[in-house]
Design a protein around this motif. Structure first.
Motif, PDB file in Angstrom:
ATOM      1  N   SER A  84      23.254   9.656 -44.724  1.00 57.07           N
ATOM      2  CA  SER A  84      22.345  10.458 -45.314  1.00 57.07           C
ATOM      3  C   SER A  84      23.044  11.493 -46.282  1.00 57.07           C
ATOM      4  O   SER A  84      22.206  11.700 -47.634  1.00 57.07           O
ATOM      5  CB  SER A  84      21.445  10.652 -44.927  1.00 57.07           C
ATOM      6  N   ALA A  85      23.597  12.640 -45.500  1.00 57.52           N
ATOM      7  CA  ALA A  85      24.257  13.368 -46.875  1.00 57.52           C
ATOM      8  C   ALA A  85      25.397  13.730 -47.950  1.00 57.52           C
ATOM      9  O   ALA A  85      25.993  14.184 -48.150  1.00 57.52           O
ATOM     10  CB  ALA A  85      24.497  14.764 -45.835  1.00 57.52           C
ATOM     11  N   GLY A  86      25.788  12.042 -47.209  1.00 54.75           N
ATOM     12  CA  GLY A  86      26.689  11.746 -47.978  1.00 54.75           C
ATOM     13  C   GLY A  86      28.497  11.507 -47.722  1.00 54.75           C
ATOM     14  O   GLY A  86      29.530  11.409 -48.544  1.00 54.75           O
ATOM     15  N   THR A  87      28.227  12.039 -46.328  1.00 55.63           N
ATOM     16  CA  THR A  87      30.024  11.637 -45.396  1.00 55.63           C
ATOM     17  C   THR A  87      29.962  10.183 -44.867  1.00 55.63           C
ATOM     18  O   THR A  87      29.225   9.448 -45.235  1.00 55.63           O
ATOM     19  CB  THR A  87      29.694  12.626 -44.105  1.00 55.63           C
ATOM     20  N   TYR A  88      31.479   9.796 -45.311  1.00 47.54           N
ATOM     21  CA  TYR A  88      31.785   8.481 -45.434  1.00 47.54           C
ATOM     22  C   TYR A  88      32.994   8.436 -44.372  1.00 47.54           C
ATOM     23  O   TYR A  88      33.793   9.506 -44.045  1.00 47.54           O
ATOM     24  CB  TYR A  88      32.057   7.946 -46.160  1.00 47.54           C
ATOM     25  N   PRO A  89      33.522   7.341 -43.561  1.00 45.56           N
ATOM     26  CA  PRO A  89      34.873   8.038 -42.712  1.00 45.56           C
ATOM     27  C   PRO A  89      35.418   7.438 -42.712  1.00 45.56           C
ATOM     28  O   PRO A  89      35.850   6.372 -43.475  1.00 45.56           O
ATOM     29  CB  PRO A  89      33.675   6.516 -41.811  1.00 45.56           C
ATOM     30  N   VAL A  90      36.900   8.390 -42.009  1.00 40.02           N
ATOM     31  CA  VAL A  90      38.218   7.276 -42.513  1.00 40.02           C
ATOM     32  C   VAL A  90      38.602   7.699 -40.925  1.00 40.02           C
ATOM     33  O   VAL A  90      38.559   8.185 -39.959  1.00 40.02           O
ATOM     34  CB  VAL A  90      38.789   8.623 -42.452  1.00 40.02           C
ATOM     35  N   GLY A  91      39.939   6.539 -41.259  1.00 41.70           N
ATOM     36  CA  GLY A  91      40.202   6.578 -39.924  1.00 41.70           C
ATOM     37  C   GLY A  91      41.629   7.091 -39.647  1.00 41.70           C
ATOM     38  O   GLY A  91      42.579   7.086 -40.650  1.00 41.70           O
ATOM     39  N   ARG A  92      41.767   8.328 -38.592  1.00 40.56           N
ATOM     40  CA  ARG A  92      42.642   9.125 -38.760  1.00 40.56           C
ATOM     41  C   ARG A  92      43.829   8.924 -38.518  1.00 40.56           C
ATOM     42  O   ARG A  92      43.939   8.829 -37.443  1.00 40.56           O
ATOM     43  CB  ARG A  92      42.587  10.979 -38.281  1.00 40.56           C
ATOM     44  N   GLY A  93      45.325   9.441 -39.584  1.00 43.90           N
ATOM     45  CA  GLY A  93      46.800   8.739 -39.597  1.00 43.90           C
ATOM     46  C   GLY A  93      46.767   7.216 -39.285  1.00 43.90           C
ATOM     47  O   GLY A  93      47.581   7.096 -39.257  1.00 43.90           O
ATOM     48  N   GLN A  94      46.087   6.412 -39.718  1.00 42.70           N
ATOM     49  CA  GLN A  94      46.750   5.592 -39.782  1.00 42.70           C
ATOM     50  C   GLN A  94      45.967   4.914 -41.812  1.00 42.70           C
ATOM     51  O   GLN A  94      46.224   3.816 -42.068  1.00 42.70           O
ATOM     52  CB  GLN A  94      45.827   4.712 -39.488  1.00 42.70           C
ATOM     53  N   GLY A  95      45.793   5.909 -42.313  1.00 46.27           N
ATOM     54  CA  GLY A  95      46.374   4.990 -43.145  1.00 46.27           C
ATOM     55  C   GLY A  95      45.001   4.845 -44.284  1.00 46.27           C
ATOM     56  O   GLY A  95      45.012   3.266 -44.801  1.00 46.27           O
ATOM     57  N   ASP A  96      43.753   5.028 -44.457  1.00 50.78           N
ATOM     58  CA  ASP A  96      42.588   4.476 -44.041  1.00 50.78           C
ATOM     59  C   ASP A  96      42.001   3.549 -45.673  1.00 50.78           C
ATOM     60  O   ASP A  96      41.979   5.005 -46.643  1.00 50.78           O
ATOM     61  CB  ASP A  96      41.551   4.571 -43.593  1.00 50.78           C
ATOM     62  N   ARG A  97      42.682   2.556 -46.364  1.00 53.42           N
ATOM     63  CA  ARG A  97      42.567   1.994 -47.398  1.00 53.42           C
ATOM     64  C   ARG A  97      41.021   1.799 -47.821  1.00 53.42           C
ATOM     65  O   ARG A  97      40.687   2.471 -49.303  1.00 53.42           O
ATOM     66  CB  ARG A  97      43.261  -0.095 -47.138  1.00 53.42           C
ATOM     67  N   GLN A  98      40.325   1.808 -46.960  1.00 48.21           N
ATOM     68  CA  GLN A  98      38.841   1.780 -47.590  1.00 48.21           C
ATOM     69  C   GLN A  98      38.220   3.358 -48.071  1.00 48.21           C
ATOM     70  O   GLN A  98      37.300   3.488 -48.571  1.00 48.21           O
ATOM     71  CB  GLN A  98      37.703   1.047 -46.330  1.00 48.21           C
ATOM     72  N   ALA A  99      38.663   3.792 -47.015  1.00 46.40           N
ATOM     73  CA  ALA A  99      38.431   6.148 -47.257  1.00 46.40           C
ATOM     74  C   ALA A  99      39.061   6.017 -48.533  1.00 46.40           C
ATOM     75  O   ALA A  99      38.564   7.011 -49.833  1.00 46.40           O
ATOM     76  CB  ALA A  99      38.799   7.153 -46.209  1.00 46.40           C
ATOM     77  N   LEU A 100      40.083   5.962 -49.137  1.00 51.12           N
ATOM     78  CA  LEU A 100      40.856   5.797 -50.355  1.00 51.12           C
ATOM     79  C   LEU A 100      40.111   5.447 -51.181  1.00 51.12           C
ATOM     80  O   LEU A 100      40.094   6.070 -52.308  1.00 51.12           O
ATOM     81  CB  LEU A 100      42.395   5.244 -50.041  1.00 51.12           C
ATOM     82  N   LYS A 101      39.628   4.005 -50.885  1.00 51.94           N
ATOM     83  CA  LYS A 101      39.428   3.687 -51.705  1.00 51.94           C
ATOM     84  C   LYS A 101      37.925   4.305 -52.326  1.00 51.94           C
ATOM     85  O   LYS A 101      37.422   4.857 -53.742  1.00 51.94           O
ATOM     86  CB  LYS A 101      39.479   2.573 -51.973  1.00 51.94           C
ATOM     87  N   ARG A 102      37.061   3.796 -50.995  1.00 48.47           N
ATOM     88  CA  ARG A 102      35.741   4.620 -51.409  1.00 48.47           C
ATOM     89  C   ARG A 102      35.903   7.063 -52.069  1.00 48.47           C
ATOM     90  O   ARG A 102      35.174   6.777 -53.443  1.00 48.47           O
ATOM     91  CB  ARG A 102      35.401   4.867 -49.611  1.00 48.47           C
ATOM     92  N   THR A 103      37.364   7.025 -51.330  1.00 50.99           N
ATOM     93  CA  THR A 103      37.245   8.451 -52.672  1.00 50.99           C
ATOM     94  C   THR A 103      37.617   8.079 -53.687  1.00 50.99           C
ATOM     95  O   THR A 103      37.173   9.562 -54.914  1.00 50.99           O
ATOM     96  CB  THR A 103      38.012   9.075 -51.981  1.00 50.99           C
ATOM     97  N   ILE A 104      38.081   8.002 -54.524  1.00 51.38           N
ATOM     98  CA  ILE A 104      38.555   7.310 -55.440  1.00 51.38           C
ATOM     99  C   ILE A 104      37.044   6.925 -56.426  1.00 51.38           C
ATOM    100  O   ILE A 104      37.183   7.359 -57.872  1.00 51.38           O
ATOM    101  CB  ILE A 104      39.778   6.853 -55.786  1.00 51.38           C
ATOM    102  N   GLU A 105      36.332   6.274 -55.758  1.00 53.17           N
ATOM    103  CA  GLU A 105      35.277   4.846 -56.466  1.00 53.17           C
ATOM    104  C   GLU A 105      34.467   6.385 -56.849  1.00 53.17           C
ATOM    105  O   GLU A 105      33.635   6.799 -58.223  1.00 53.17           O
ATOM    106  CB  GLU A 105      34.364   4.426 -55.772  1.00 53.17           C
TER     107      GLU A 105
END
Length: 199
Positions: A84-105
């Motif tokens: 709800s506060a806008g935080t999103y998950p990242v898998g640490r140490g594994q190049g989380d593509r979904q988190a990278l994509k979300r950040t760029i978006e």
């Protein structure tokens, strides 16, 4: 689930009270925060309190989004608050593509994203090397880059300070080979300059 602005503002209000009363937080350089456009907030990292200090320092008109380790999203109540506060998950140490994509978006949608260029914590006043991730985001978005120094020993009732520097110019590095790493290094150098100019 989309960020809930009411939850973000409520959470910021609570952490701001904690930052001001428990850590006597003082913020300088707010005039350096761009008024519009996407923003990549880059700071040194020594404590789990750092996101609290950054959220407290940045106005609600610039609500800061963060990646957080995915393990925290396994706690049901905390998960809902974080989403709800806008935080999103990242898998640490594994190049989380979904988190990278979300950040760029986010950075391509005039949002504000907080990141720690070193990628890990270091002792107060000490710095490790810059990781290429922040440069990767800078290259793939129009975001302005804001260097911020978090200064203090994190002891209750001792002064903590957040010093906000001027946006970092990376225009001369964008077409260079290995630009992501070079940009990351420049950003961290700017963070260090702000830190030692105010320490």
């Amino acid at each position: 689930m989309k960020r809930n602005e009411f939850v973000y503002r409520l959470a910021r209000f609570i952490v701001l009270i904690i930052a001001k009363t428990v850590f006597r937080l003082k913020v300088t350089g707010k005039e350096n925060i761009p008024s519009d456009g996407s923003l990549l907030v880059c700071a040194n990292h020594s404590s789990n309190w750092d996101p609290v200090f950054l959220v407290s320092a940045i106005p609600t008109s610039r609500s800061v989004r963060y990646m957080a380790k995915e393990e925290l999203f396994n706690i049901p109540v905390l998960k809902q608050i974080m989403i709800s506060a806008g935080t999103y998950p990242v898998g640490r140490g594994q190049g989380d593509r979904q988190a990278l994509k979300r950040t760029i978006e986010l950075l391509n949608s005039d949002e504000t994203v907080g990141i720690f260029p070193e990628g890990t914590r270091s002792a107060p006043g000490e710095f490790t090397s810059a990781q290429p991730g922040v440069g990767f985001f800078a290259l793939r978005s129009p975001a302005q880059i804001l260097p911020i120094a978090i200064i203090g020993d994190y002891r209750p009732f001792r002064r903590m300070r957040v010093a906000i520097g001027k946006p970092v110019d990376i225009s001369d590095l964008r077409d260079q080979r290995g630009a992501a790493k070079a940009i990351s290094e420049r950003i961290l150098e700017e963070v260090k300059t702000v830190y030692f100019n105010h320490a």
